[in-house]
Design a protein around this motif. Structure first.
Motif, PDB file in Angstrom:
ATOM      1  N   ARG A 181      -5.402 -18.668 -18.509  1.00 44.54           N
ATOM      2  CA  ARG A 181      -4.629 -18.239 -17.344  1.00 44.54           C
ATOM      3  C   ARG A 181      -4.880 -16.761 -17.105  1.00 44.54           C
ATOM      4  O   ARG A 181      -4.784 -15.949 -18.030  1.00 44.54           O
ATOM      5  N   ARG A 324      -4.056 -28.684  -7.626  1.00 41.86           N
ATOM      6  CA  ARG A 324      -2.705 -28.152  -7.817  1.00 41.86           C
ATOM      7  C   ARG A 324      -2.405 -28.232  -9.307  1.00 41.86           C
ATOM      8  O   ARG A 324      -3.076 -28.963 -10.050  1.00 41.86           O
ATOM      9  N   ALA A 325      -1.427 -27.498  -9.755  1.00 44.21           N
ATOM     10  CA  ALA A 325      -1.027 -27.560 -11.162  1.00 44.21           C
ATOM     11  C   ALA A 325      -0.615 -28.983 -11.520  1.00 44.21           C
ATOM     12  O   ALA A 325       0.080 -29.650 -10.753  1.00 44.21           O
ATOM     13  N   LEU A 375      -4.932 -28.731 -14.885  1.00 41.14           N
ATOM     14  CA  LEU A 375      -4.888 -27.456 -14.186  1.00 41.14           C
ATOM     15  C   LEU A 375      -3.510 -26.821 -14.332  1.00 41.14           C
ATOM     16  O   LEU A 375      -2.481 -27.498 -14.311  1.00 41.14           O
ATOM     17  N   GLU A 376      -3.517 -25.483 -14.451  1.00 38.40           N
ATOM     18  CA  GLU A 376      -2.287 -24.721 -14.550  1.00 38.40           C
ATOM     19  C   GLU A 376      -2.281 -23.628 -13.497  1.00 38.40           C
ATOM     20  O   GLU A 376      -3.339 -23.086 -13.132  1.00 38.40           O
ATOM     21  N   ALA A 377      -1.104 -23.293 -13.005  1.00 41.03           N
ATOM     22  CA  ALA A 377      -0.993 -22.164 -12.086  1.00 41.03           C
ATOM     23  C   ALA A 377      -1.517 -20.921 -12.785  1.00 41.03           C
ATOM     24  O   ALA A 377      -1.209 -20.662 -13.955  1.00 41.03           O
ATOM     25  N   VAL A 403      -5.350 -21.337  -8.615  1.00 42.17           N
ATOM     26  CA  VAL A 403      -4.474 -22.506  -8.682  1.00 42.17           C
ATOM     27  C   VAL A 403      -3.015 -22.072  -8.639  1.00 42.17           C
ATOM     28  O   VAL A 403      -2.617 -21.124  -9.323  1.00 42.17           O
ATOM     29  N   THR A 404      -2.217 -22.768  -7.836  1.00 44.90           N
ATOM     30  CA  THR A 404      -0.772 -22.537  -7.758  1.00 44.90           C
ATOM     31  C   THR A 404      -0.046 -23.833  -8.124  1.00 44.90           C
ATOM     32  O   THR A 404      -0.668 -24.879  -8.333  1.00 44.90           O
ATOM     33  N   GLU A 405       1.278 -23.765  -8.181  1.00 48.26           N
ATOM     34  CA  GLU A 405       2.059 -24.954  -8.535  1.00 48.26           C
ATOM     35  C   GLU A 405       1.888 -26.059  -7.497  1.00 48.26           C
ATOM     36  O   GLU A 405       1.906 -27.248  -7.838  1.00 48.26           O
ATOM     37  N   TYR A 408      -3.324 -24.223  -3.934  1.00 48.22           N
ATOM     38  CA  TYR A 408      -4.228 -23.139  -4.302  1.00 48.22           C
ATOM     39  C   TYR A 408      -4.173 -22.036  -3.262  1.00 48.22           C
ATOM     40  O   TYR A 408      -3.763 -22.240  -2.120  1.00 48.22           O
TER      41      TYR A 408
END
Length: 421
Positions: A181, A324-325, A375-377, A403-405, A408
């Motif tokens: 991250r 997405r996360a 995937l993680e934010a 990447v966001t919750e 993206y």
């Protein structure tokens, strides 16, 4: 999440409306601070405790840049970043590189090694110097973590001979997790890389024309990148804007169909495709993903080539829509593959759908078939599926995203160059 329907302005309109000519001195550029480096070291120490590693000895310049901000020195002789569980980090360096290390970062050079005899009898090899320093800062160390992915087999043998084979462990995977991250400073530097890539695209579009050789477009692109990087560095005396290495691009029905063709002497022709790739490390050693196909001249592309371009664009948009996360990288890859297969091609890919963006090339994770990475934010990714058909040509659209919750954030300009006329 980014909208699925993206505007597609012409190159000329983009050039008029973009902020690509802003004065860098008016924009805040956030480099990692000493506090940022401290947090990164603590993340590493936490991972070391979990994995039972007493001291790290890292030879990768990507890790040197991540933990200390060391950037752009010659890589002829091994330089080691040593981090004990307790105590300060330090470099073990050949004397020739020690002045550069001291000029660029605050982490001290604890010991220098030389290649000649002196009265003070300093170590005359990197392995002897490394063993001497670790013996001082971590004399009881039972486990020494080394980044195998960046250390040559010969150097690894020398480290084992000097420190004991039974003490050496590979920490490549551990460090991937530490760097998974991205912090705000890393993201900000990658934004500058994206800005530089946009300048490269503009310069490439201005240089390409029927009769122009690929290498001439590459020269214009690289010159634009170095000029823009120099503006961002704003007179810094210890960091160079100069680029090294090759420039991937290929024109025509044969060379555009080779995903990693390198700009060479082929002269472009009216109405054919030029595939441009700006994947590299244009600023502070950080990477970027930005790829676009463009038309040469004013004659429209042949129908079979246009289909390749259209499907490549659609495949990227399908992959982006999946991001997405909580989604796996394998699912993102599958979305792109499904589009390509739906148009009748089952062997039209030459590479994975994407990769992590950061300091290594490629950075973790890889976006490929059945990969289980979630995937993680805060992850940075390059999304770049391509379509390549023998004898017809190839195309890919590549962009760097955060990447966001819920989806993206694009860091490269998604709309730039999407319309291939």
């Amino acid at each position: 999440m980014a909208p699925s329907a993206m505007p597609v302005p012409s190159h000329a309109k983009y050039h008029r409306e973009s902020k690509m000519n802003e004065n860098p001195s008016n924009s805040r550029l956030t480099f990692p601070s000493e506090a940022d480096y401290g947090k990164r070291l603590e993340r590493a120490r936490t991972a070391m405790k979990q994995e039972g590693i007493d001291v790290l000895a890292l030879s990768s310049f990507d890790n040197h840049r991540f933990f200390a901000g060391l950037d752009g020195i010659a890589s002829v002789r091994p330089v080691w970043f040593v981090l004990p569980q307790e105590g300060a980090a330090a470099f073990v360096s050949p004397r020739i590189e020690a002045p550069e290390i001291r000029a660029q970062c605050s982490v001290p050079v604890a010991i220098e090694w030389v290649e000649w005899e002196e009265p003070a009898k300093p170590p005359m090899s990197f392995s002897a110097a490394l063993a001497e320093h670790i013996g001082k800062v971590a004399p009881e160390a039972r486990t020494i973590g080394v980044d195998f992915d960046a250390t040559s087999a010969r150097n690894l043998d020398l480290v084992r001979d000097a420190l004991g084979t039974e003490r050496i462990r590979d920490v490549t995977v551990m460090l991937r997790e530490v760097r998974r991250r991205k912090d705000a400073a890393t993201i900000d530097v990658v934004r500058r890389c994206a800005d530089i890539a946009a300048h490269q695209f503009k310069a490439s579009c201005e240089a390409l024309a029927p009769g122009v050789a690929e290498w001439e477009v590459a020269l214009a692109s690289r010159t634009a990148a170095m000029r823009r990087a120099a503006e961002w560095w704003n007179g810094d005396e210890n960091h160079s804007p100069l680029l090294q290495g090759i420039h991937v691009m290929g024109s025509g029905s044969i060379r555009s169909g080779r995903a990693h063709a390198v700009a060479a002497g082929r002269s472009m022709r009216e109405g054919e495709l030029l595939q441009l790739c700006y994947c590299g490390r244009p600023f502070f050693g950080h990477g970027i993903c930005f790829d676009r196909p463009v038309q040469v001249g004013s004659t429209g592309l042949p129908a079979d080539v246009r289909k390749i371009v259209d499907v490549a664009r659609e495949a990227q948009e399908a992959a982006l829509a999946k991001v997405r996360a909580g989604v796996t990288t394998g699912e993102v890859h599958a979305a792109a593959v499904a589009v390509i297969g739906r148009h009748g091609w089952d062997r039209a890919m030459q590479h994975r759908t994407g990769r992590g963006i950061g300091l290594s090339d490629p950075e973790f994770p890889e976006i490929k078939a059945s990969d289980p990475t979630v995937l993680e934010a805060g992850m940075l990714l390059g999304i770049e599926p391509g379509v390549y058909v023998d004898g017809v040509g190839g195309a890919r659209f590549g962009d760097t995203i955060l990447v966001t919750e819920t989806g993206y954030e694009p860091l490269t300009p998604l709309d730039l160059g999407r319309a291939v006329e």
